[in-house]
Design a protein around this motif. Structure first.
Motif, mmCIF file in Angstrom:
data_model
loop_
_atom_site.group_PDB
_atom_site.id
_atom_site.type_symbol
_atom_site.label_atom_id
_atom_site.label_comp_id
_atom_site.label_asym_id
_atom_site.label_seq_id
_atom_site.Cartn_x
_atom_site.Cartn_y
_atom_site.Cartn_z
ATOM 1 N N PHE A 414 114.082 14.309 19.298
ATOM 2 C CA PHE A 414 113.747 14.643 17.913
ATOM 3 C C PHE A 414 114.896 15.403 17.240
ATOM 4 N N MET A 415 115.730 16.031 18.041
ATOM 5 C CA MET A 415 116.882 16.739 17.481
ATOM 6 C C MET A 415 117.875 15.778 16.847
ATOM 7 N N LEU A 416 117.838 14.514 17.256
ATOM 8 C CA LEU A 416 118.745 13.524 16.684
ATOM 9 C C LEU A 416 118.192 12.902 15.407
ATOM 10 N N HIS A 417 116.874 12.786 15.286
ATOM 11 C CA HIS A 417 116.256 12.044 14.188
ATOM 12 C C HIS A 417 115.559 12.945 13.180
ATOM 13 N N ARG A 418 115.838 14.230 13.247
ATOM 14 C CA ARG A 418 115.167 15.149 12.327
ATOM 15 C C ARG A 418 115.693 14.930 10.908
ATOM 16 N N VAL A 419 114.756 14.837 9.963
ATOM 17 C CA VAL A 419 115.134 14.666 8.552
ATOM 18 C C VAL A 419 115.526 16.029 7.986
ATOM 19 N N VAL A 420 116.693 16.099 7.410
ATOM 20 C CA VAL A 420 117.207 17.353 6.878
ATOM 21 C C VAL A 420 116.910 17.417 5.386
ATOM 22 N N SER A 448 118.858 20.537 14.731
ATOM 23 C CA SER A 448 119.453 19.203 14.802
ATOM 24 C C SER A 448 120.847 19.313 15.401
ATOM 25 N N LEU A 449 121.374 18.194 15.825
ATOM 26 C CA LEU A 449 122.695 18.189 16.449
ATOM 27 C C LEU A 449 123.761 17.756 15.445
ATOM 28 N N TRP A 450 123.876 18.539 14.382
ATOM 29 C CA TRP A 450 124.913 18.227 13.397
ATOM 30 C C TRP A 450 126.312 18.470 13.969
ATOM 31 N N GLU A 451 126.400 19.267 15.040
ATOM 32 C CA GLU A 451 127.705 19.551 15.641
ATOM 33 C C GLU A 451 128.307 18.279 16.246
ATOM 34 N N LEU A 452 127.450 17.489 16.938
ATOM 35 C CA LEU A 452 127.976 16.267 17.551
ATOM 36 C C LEU A 452 128.360 15.232 16.510
ATOM 37 N N GLU A 453 127.626 15.221 15.391
ATOM 38 C CA GLU A 453 128.020 14.317 14.309
ATOM 39 C C GLU A 453 129.352 14.743 13.707
ATOM 40 N N THR A 454 129.589 16.041 13.654
ATOM 41 C CA THR A 454 130.873 16.529 13.163
ATOM 42 C C THR A 454 132.012 16.091 14.075
ATOM 43 N N LEU A 455 131.754 16.049 15.387
ATOM 44 C CA LEU A 455 132.794 15.658 16.332
ATOM 45 C C LEU A 455 133.189 14.193 16.190
ATOM 46 N N GLN A 456 132.384 13.407 15.488
ATOM 47 C CA GLN A 456 132.758 12.008 15.270
ATOM 48 C C GLN A 456 133.961 11.873 14.355
ATOM 49 N N ARG A 468 130.582 9.169 19.092
ATOM 50 C CA ARG A 468 129.783 8.184 18.347
ATOM 51 C C ARG A 468 128.663 7.586 19.187
ATOM 52 N N ILE A 469 128.669 7.781 20.510
ATOM 53 C CA ILE A 469 127.603 7.196 21.325
ATOM 54 C C ILE A 469 126.262 7.868 21.012
ATOM 55 N N ILE A 470 126.275 9.065 20.455
ATOM 56 C CA ILE A 470 125.031 9.740 20.098
ATOM 57 C C ILE A 470 124.361 9.066 18.908
ATOM 58 N N SER A 471 125.167 8.456 18.042
ATOM 59 C CA SER A 471 124.610 7.809 16.851
ATOM 60 C C SER A 471 124.220 6.364 17.096
ATOM 61 N N GLU A 472 124.524 5.840 18.262
ATOM 62 C CA GLU A 472 124.208 4.454 18.563
ATOM 63 C C GLU A 472 122.895 4.372 19.341
ATOM 64 N N GLN A 473 122.444 3.155 19.575
ATOM 65 C CA GLN A 473 121.213 2.967 20.341
ATOM 66 C C GLN A 473 121.445 3.337 21.808
ATOM 67 N N PHE A 474 120.435 3.970 22.397
ATOM 68 C CA PHE A 474 120.542 4.432 23.769
ATOM 69 C C PHE A 474 120.188 3.295 24.733
ATOM 70 N N THR A 475 121.051 2.301 24.790
ATOM 71 C CA THR A 475 120.795 1.144 25.649
ATOM 72 C C THR A 475 121.286 1.371 27.082
ATOM 73 N N LYS A 476 122.232 2.258 27.256
ATOM 74 C CA LYS A 476 122.746 2.527 28.596
ATOM 75 C C LYS A 476 121.814 3.498 29.304
ATOM 76 N N GLN A 477 121.554 3.232 30.579
ATOM 77 C CA GLN A 477 120.624 4.071 31.319
ATOM 78 C C GLN A 477 121.140 5.503 31.428
ATOM 79 N N SER A 478 122.375 5.661 31.874
ATOM 80 C CA SER A 478 123.001 6.981 31.969
ATOM 81 C C SER A 478 124.482 6.799 32.247
ATOM 82 N N TYR A 479 125.229 7.841 32.003
ATOM 83 C CA TYR A 479 126.661 7.845 32.283
ATOM 84 C C TYR A 479 126.924 8.575 33.600
ATOM 85 N N ASN A 480 127.907 8.094 34.308
ATOM 86 C CA ASN A 480 128.340 8.788 35.510
ATOM 87 C C ASN A 480 129.224 9.962 35.105
ATOM 88 N N LEU A 481 128.704 11.162 35.257
ATOM 89 C CA LEU A 481 129.407 12.335 34.755
ATOM 90 C C LEU A 481 130.731 12.558 35.472
#
Length: 545
Positions: A414-420, A448-456, A468-481
């Motif tokens: 919800f932190m990604l899709h919150r209406v400001v 909200s995560l406006w900080e990550l949008e700023t990093l774009q 930019r992966i935060i603004s895209e669809q979450f189709t990947k299961q997970s990333y190998n850290l």
């Protein structure tokens, strides 16, 4: 009355042996003959002692031929070896023990032999402390032979010899030896690590020796010695390697719990001593795989780890690994664990060399799906805020880590899709409280995560692409850290320039005219005397006092 006259006539110049006309080969032959004569004399004295008691005075003669105690001196090792054989035979033959009902003259002889043996042992310990490296190692070997003989044949018993007798003095001499790196390596390799009984009593003496305050140099020696014993015995382990044959009869020396208890006491004595900051960090680095396996009661480490955790900075990060080991492997409950973990998230963390270690641990700590969403949201928000001023290598790891947390904890998305709904005059009030120490009360879940949008819009293209992966669809299961944790400035630069296979889409803009000055105002040109204008941009932005 001394003769008087010309000083040149009255004094004689000392001749150099090289100028005496004797060839060097002849001098070497003379020296070898003298050495052979000395060895023959030592062997004769030793054989006479073995033949008859009337030659016991030869022991005093041999002791007088063994100079010791001089720093860096070279003692007569042939005499030391001969005396070792003499005393080993006397101890094995019972000549250093008073028999029951012995006559007065027999008691006098035994007392005299004991004094000479003590004198010899003291001479060996002086060599161990102060002589050159080769002599130190030889004296150590001879001392350990005496320890074995005394533990086997002396009436006071083997436990006394190991705990209060000669071995205690040998251990202290090894620890306090000058320039004793090679000596301690010999002691560890050929005695402590090779024999179970030597290791057991070494643990015992470390705990006693470190019970009183010691200098940093001495503590470092003790830490190095204990660190070499990095393999704790398993419950099924069978002790079979003993330096002294009587050790197998001692139940404690064949008990895994007894060995671990001695090692535990030794480590605790060091941890409670006056450790320097660098030593504390070094111990925390080896805590999980070297120290904790020896502890049958790992909760005894909680005080040390908690105190280290409260220090802050890199020390806290290193202590976190030990705490996690206790929580995960020993089922210990640590109150306010996540509150303390949250307090470590500061600007210095992302610039620390232990950043990768911390992210690996934190990835494990927050992986559980049973954690409250508001707690996870606080960690996400805190790191996103810190990413605004973080180096690119840290941001590259933060964004995939946040992505994985969203996949594990969907409620936080919800932190990604919150209406400001912002006010044009005051802007959007961020409900997140960055000064709240409790991660469950920061209201990060309502932010909200406006900080990550700023990093774009980051200046580094790789960082902007990953953000930019935060603004895209979450189709990947997970990333190998692990693919992102070891990024550095150098690695990112080599990725761009190292291979040369990646074509440049746009040529970079470079300075075509090199300025003569950067931090000072440009004055009059020397060639024309014309004012060159104001200073550089760097000079205009900062005021250099």
């Amino acid at each position: 009355m001394a003769p008087t006259g010309d000083g040149a006539k009255g004094s004689k110049k000392r001749k150099n042996p090289k100028d005496s006309g004797v060839p060097s080969s002849k001098r070497r032959a003379v020296a070898e003959n003298q050495s052979e004569d000395a060895m023959a004399k030592i062997q004769e004295l030793e054989e006479q002692i073995s033949e008859s008691r009337k030659y016991y005075n030869n022991i005093a003669i041999l002791l007088s031929m063994l100079p010791a105690g001089q720093a860096g001196g070279k003692p007569n090792l042939a005499v030391a070896v001969a005396l070792c054989r003499v005393f080993c035979r006397l101890i094995a033959g019972g000549n250093l023990s008073e028999p029951r009902g012995a006559a007065e003259n027999e008691k006098v002889i035994v007392a005299w032999l004991k004094e000479r043996c003590q004198e010899y042992q003291k001479a060996l310990l002086d060599i161990v402390r102060n002589a050159d490296a080769s002599s130190q190692i030889t004296a150590l070997t001879l001392s350990m032979r005496l320890v074995n003989e005394r533990a086997t044949n002396m009436p006071e018993g083997d436990i006394y010899v190991w705990t209060f007798g000669l071995f205690k003095a040998v251990f202290e001499a090894v620890v306090e030896a000058q320039d004793g790196e090679a000596l301690r390596a010999e002691f560890l390799t050929n005695f402590v690590k090779a024999y179970d009984d030597v290791r057991y009593f070494t643990f015992h003496h470390v705990s006693e020796y470190a019970a009183t305050p010691r200098t940093s140099e001495t503590l470092q020696v003790l830490i190095s010695m204990l660190s070499e014993c990095d393999t704790a015995p398993t419950p099924e382990h069978e002790f079979e390697s003993f330096y002294n044959k009587n050790a197998q009869k001692n139940k404690k020396l064949v008990s895994v719990n007894a060995h671990k208890k001695r090692a535990q006491e030794a480590w605790l004595a060091i941890l409670r001593n006056n450790l320097s900051q660098s030593q504390r960090k070094a111990l925390l680095r080896i805590m999980s795989h070297t120290i904790e396996p020896w502890f049958s009661r790992p909760e005894l480490l909680m005080d040390f780890l908690t105190d280290s955790y409260d220090v802050g900075g890199a020390t806290s990060l290193l202590a976190l690994s030990g705490l996690f080991y206790l929580i995960q492997e020993k089922n210990l409950d640590y109150p306010q664990f996540y509150t303390k973990l949250y307090s470590l998230l500061d600007a210095d963390l992302l610039h620390s060399k232990h950043r990768s270690r911390f992210f690996r641990l934190m990835n494990t700590f927050l992986a559980s799906t049973h954690l409250p969403a508001m707690l996870v949201a606080s960690f996400i928000k805190r790191l996103s805020r810190l990413a605004l001023n973080a180096p690119p290598a840290a941001i590259v790891a933060i964004v995939p880590w946040v992505y994985n947390l969203f996949k594990e904890h969907p409620t936080c998305t919800f932190m990604l899709h919150r209406v400001v709904r912002d006010d044009p005059a005051t802007g959007f009030p961020d409900p997140f409280d960055p000064f709240e120490p409790d991660p469950t009360r920061t209201s990060a879940i309502d932010s909200s995560l406006w900080e990550l949008e700023t990093l774009q819009s980051h200046y580094h293209p790789n960082v902007a692409s990953i953000a930019r992966i935060i603004s895209e669809q979450f189709t990947k299961q997970s990333y190998n850290l692990e693919d992102f944790l070891d990024y550095t400035y150098q690695g990112m630069l080599h990725a761009e320039l190292g291979t040369g296979e990646k074509p440049l889409k746009k040529l970079p803009v470079v300075e075509y005219q090199i300025p003569k000055r950067i931090f000072t105002d440009r004055g009059l040109e020397e060639d024309g005397g014309v004012d060159a204008g104001p200073g550089s941009l760097v000079r205009a932005l900062w005021d250099f006092a």
